[in-house]
Each structure stands twice: as C-alpha cells, then as structure tokens.
Design a protein around this motif. Sequence first.
Motif, PDB file in Angstrom:
ATOM      1  N   ILE A  50       0.807  -1.222   0.000  1.00  0.00           N
ATOM      2  CA  ILE A  50       0.000   0.000   0.000  1.00  0.00           C
ATOM      3  C   ILE A  50       0.841   1.274   0.000  1.00  0.00           C
ATOM      4  N   ASN A  51       2.123   1.141   0.368  1.00  0.00           N
ATOM      5  CA  ASN A  51       3.008   2.304   0.370  1.00  0.00           C
ATOM      6  C   ASN A  51       4.153   2.100  -0.605  1.00  0.00           C
ATOM      7  N   SER A  52       4.492   3.143  -1.339  1.00  0.00           N
ATOM      8  CA  SER A  52       5.646   3.060  -2.218  1.00  0.00           C
ATOM      9  C   SER A  52       6.913   3.173  -1.385  1.00  0.00           C
ATOM     10  N   GLU A  53       8.046   2.799  -1.985  1.00  0.00           N
ATOM     11  CA  GLU A  53       9.320   2.905  -1.294  1.00  0.00           C
ATOM     12  C   GLU A  53      10.096   4.099  -1.840  1.00  0.00           C
ATOM     13  N   PRO A  54      11.006   4.659  -1.050  1.00  0.00           N
ATOM     14  CA  PRO A  54      11.834   5.756  -1.567  1.00  0.00           C
ATOM     15  C   PRO A  54      12.609   5.319  -2.802  1.00  0.00           C
ATOM     16  N   ILE A  55      12.718   6.221  -3.767  1.00  0.00           N
ATOM     17  CA  ILE A  55      13.388   5.891  -5.033  1.00  0.00           C
ATOM     18  C   ILE A  55      14.543   6.854  -5.262  1.00  0.00           C
ATOM     19  N   THR A  56      15.706   6.310  -5.560  1.00  0.00           N
ATOM     20  CA  THR A  56      16.898   7.119  -5.810  1.00  0.00           C
ATOM     21  C   THR A  56      16.853   7.684  -7.225  1.00  0.00           C
ATOM     22  N   LEU A  57      16.907   8.998  -7.346  1.00  0.00           N
ATOM     23  CA  LEU A  57      16.880   9.659  -8.653  1.00  0.00           C
ATOM     24  C   LEU A  57      18.258  10.129  -9.092  1.00  0.00           C
ATOM     25  N   VAL A  58      19.112  10.454  -8.118  1.00  0.00           N
ATOM     26  CA  VAL A  58      20.494  10.847  -8.423  1.00  0.00           C
ATOM     27  C   VAL A  58      21.417  10.067  -7.498  1.00  0.00           C
ATOM     28  N   GLU A  59      22.446   9.446  -8.083  1.00  0.00           N
ATOM     29  CA  GLU A  59      23.411   8.678  -7.303  1.00  0.00           C
ATOM     30  C   GLU A  59      24.817   9.053  -7.737  1.00  0.00           C
ATOM     31  N   ASN A  60      25.608   9.573  -6.808  1.00  0.00           N
ATOM     32  CA  ASN A  60      26.982  10.005  -7.087  1.00  0.00           C
ATOM     33  C   ASN A  60      27.064  10.969  -8.267  1.00  0.00           C
ATOM     34  N   GLY A  61      26.107  11.899  -8.321  1.00  0.00           N
ATOM     35  CA  GLY A  61      26.116  12.916  -9.367  1.00  0.00           C
ATOM     36  C   GLY A  61      25.543  12.466 -10.689  1.00  0.00           C
ATOM     37  N   ASN A  62      25.080  11.221 -10.759  1.00  0.00           N
ATOM     38  CA  ASN A  62      24.511  10.685 -12.004  1.00  0.00           C
ATOM     39  C   ASN A  62      23.011  10.469 -11.851  1.00  0.00           C
ATOM     40  N   ILE A  63      22.262  10.906 -12.851  1.00  0.00           N
ATOM     41  CA  ILE A  63      20.802  10.719 -12.834  1.00  0.00           C
ATOM     42  C   ILE A  63      20.472   9.272 -13.158  1.00  0.00           C
ATOM     43  N   VAL A  64      19.642   8.656 -12.343  1.00  0.00           N
ATOM     44  CA  VAL A  64      19.218   7.261 -12.574  1.00  0.00           C
ATOM     45  C   VAL A  64      17.995   7.308 -13.483  1.00  0.00           C
ATOM     46  N   ASN A 104      23.436  22.336  -9.247  1.00  0.00           N
ATOM     47  CA  ASN A 104      24.137  21.482 -10.196  1.00  0.00           C
ATOM     48  C   ASN A 104      23.965  20.025  -9.795  1.00  0.00           C
ATOM     49  N   VAL A 105      23.549  19.197 -10.752  1.00  0.00           N
ATOM     50  CA  VAL A 105      23.352  17.773 -10.465  1.00  0.00           C
ATOM     51  C   VAL A 105      24.671  17.132 -10.051  1.00  0.00           C
ATOM     52  N   ALA A 106      25.776  17.621 -10.610  1.00  0.00           N
ATOM     53  CA  ALA A 106      27.089  17.054 -10.305  1.00  0.00           C
ATOM     54  C   ALA A 106      27.479  17.250  -8.844  1.00  0.00           C
ATOM     55  N   ASP A 107      26.848  18.216  -8.173  1.00  0.00           N
ATOM     56  CA  ASP A 107      27.157  18.481  -6.756  1.00  0.00           C
ATOM     57  C   ASP A 107      26.385  17.584  -5.804  1.00  0.00           C
ATOM     58  N   VAL A 108      25.494  16.749  -6.349  1.00  0.00           N
ATOM     59  CA  VAL A 108      24.599  15.933  -5.522  1.00  0.00           C
ATOM     60  C   VAL A 108      25.114  14.501  -5.417  1.00  0.00           C
ATOM     61  N   GLU A 109      25.276  14.034  -4.190  1.00  0.00           N
ATOM     62  CA  GLU A 109      25.671  12.642  -3.994  1.00  0.00           C
ATOM     63  C   GLU A 109      24.463  11.725  -4.111  1.00  0.00           C
ATOM     64  N   PHE A 110      23.379  12.082  -3.426  1.00  0.00           N
ATOM     65  CA  PHE A 110      22.138  11.317  -3.531  1.00  0.00           C
ATOM     66  C   PHE A 110      20.947  12.264  -3.542  1.00  0.00           C
ATOM     67  N   ALA A 111      19.982  11.961  -4.389  1.00  0.00           N
ATOM     68  CA  ALA A 111      18.682  12.631  -4.361  1.00  0.00           C
ATOM     69  C   ALA A 111      17.638  11.527  -4.362  1.00  0.00           C
ATOM     70  N   ILE A 112      16.818  11.504  -3.310  1.00  0.00           N
ATOM     71  CA  ILE A 112      15.867  10.399  -3.120  1.00  0.00           C
ATOM     72  C   ILE A 112      14.456  10.944  -3.026  1.00  0.00           C
ATOM     73  N   MET A 113      13.575  10.397  -3.863  1.00  0.00           N
ATOM     74  CA  MET A 113      12.161  10.749  -3.799  1.00  0.00           C
ATOM     75  C   MET A 113      11.507   9.934  -2.704  1.00  0.00           C
ATOM     76  N   GLU A 114      11.019  10.630  -1.668  1.00  0.00           N
ATOM     77  CA  GLU A 114      10.415   9.948  -0.532  1.00  0.00           C
ATOM     78  C   GLU A 114       8.993   9.514  -0.855  1.00  0.00           C
ATOM     79  N   THR A 115       8.426   8.707   0.043  1.00  0.00           N
ATOM     80  CA  THR A 115       7.082   8.173  -0.200  1.00  0.00           C
ATOM     81  C   THR A 115       6.001   9.248  -0.162  1.00  0.00           C
ATOM     82  N   ASP A 116       6.302  10.407   0.458  1.00  0.00           N
ATOM     83  CA  ASP A 116       5.316  11.488   0.503  1.00  0.00           C
ATOM     84  C   ASP A 116       5.468  12.460  -0.669  1.00  0.00           C
ATOM     85  N   GLY A 117       6.352  12.123  -1.622  1.00  0.00           N
ATOM     86  CA  GLY A 117       6.519  12.957  -2.812  1.00  0.00           C
ATOM     87  C   GLY A 117       7.553  14.056  -2.666  1.00  0.00           C
TER      88      GLY A 117
END
Length: 197
Positions: free
Chosen positions: A47-61, A86-99
């Motif tokens: 019933i609940n989605s899981e967090p999804i990684t959108l950026v990992e080590n500066g790379n867009i997934v 800058n996306v290159a400055d981001v180690e991780f960007a995670i979309m949480e279950t609440d959006g």
Amino acid sequence: MGSLVANAIIDKHFATLTGTTALILFAILTVFTGYISLKNLTFRRLINSEPITLVENGNIVDENMKKMKLTINELKMKLREKNAFNVADVEFAIMETDGKLSVLPKSDKKPLTPSHMNIPTTSSGLEKDIIIDGTIMEENLTSAGLDKEWLTSELNKQNIKDCSEVFYAGVDNTKKLYVSKINSTNKNAHDKSIPPK
C-alpha cells in the motif's frame, strides 16, 4: 469522507442511516489498514511506495526517472528547491514516499560549519516568550532565571520605558533579548537583539 458527510446533509435521497453506515465502515477500514501496515511489512510495501533514488553520485538514474514519470526539468526544479543548482554536486537525491525530494550534497559541497573548523559553540536553545502584546509572561521570565529588574534594564537600553510599547519580546538560553516594538516605523528599531551583559 467529506463527500459522504456532504451527501448526507444535502442530498435528500441519500439516507442518513446509509451515510452514517458508510462513514463508520470507512473509518474502520482506515484504522484496520493502518494497523495491518504497522504489523505486516509485506502489506505495508503493497500500500506504500518505497523511496526511489533519482540521483546517485552525481549521475541521474534514468530508469527510476521513468518509473516516477519525472522529467529532467522537474528534477532540476526540485533540486533547486533544496539549494542544489548542479546535479554534479549531488551525492544522492531520493524521492520519498510522501513525494518530497531529499538531497544529500557531496562532501566537498556541504556548507562549512563550526564543527568543521573545531570552533566551540553555545546553543541558544528555544526562545522563551517574555512579553506578548505589552503583557509580561512572568512564568517564562522566572523559568529563564530572570526578573523584572533585568527586563526593565534591558528594555531601557533600547529607550523603551514601559512594556506596553512592546509587541513581542523573547529571550534565549544565552540571555539575548529580542524586542519588536508596537507600531514601529523604524525597521532597524523593529528588529534588534540585545547582547548579554
């Protein structure tokens, strides 16, 4: 639930008993679902989605971007909201279950803090309300270890003769007093902090 209540009140063909029954069933289902999700991990994942990684080590997934149906422009907008331009400055960007997007900058892009420089700091703690709309909060003043004489002295430093001139005053753990006058036209006088003695 709002629609059920509205129909029960407005619609003459919507029987009160039917509306009440629907509300009770809806409430029971909500409580039951919440209880089961707490007790059962598999059900919670359904019933609940899981967090999804959108950026990992500066790379867009890109695979996860497609799953989220998120465009590059939308991702960059959400990153800018987190002060990551800058996306290159981001180690991780995670979309949480609440959006909402959680962003972890790379270690060399994190803001410099006193702990990085081994500089000792003093916590100012939570600000206590001392004066609200001209009225002294005596209980808060006492709990801060202060008295009216101290308050009067500190107010006099700002040429405030009476607490009725004060819209709000608060003090932190370092005994630093913030004062906002009533109907102050001078912006500099409106936002002042008195340093401790």
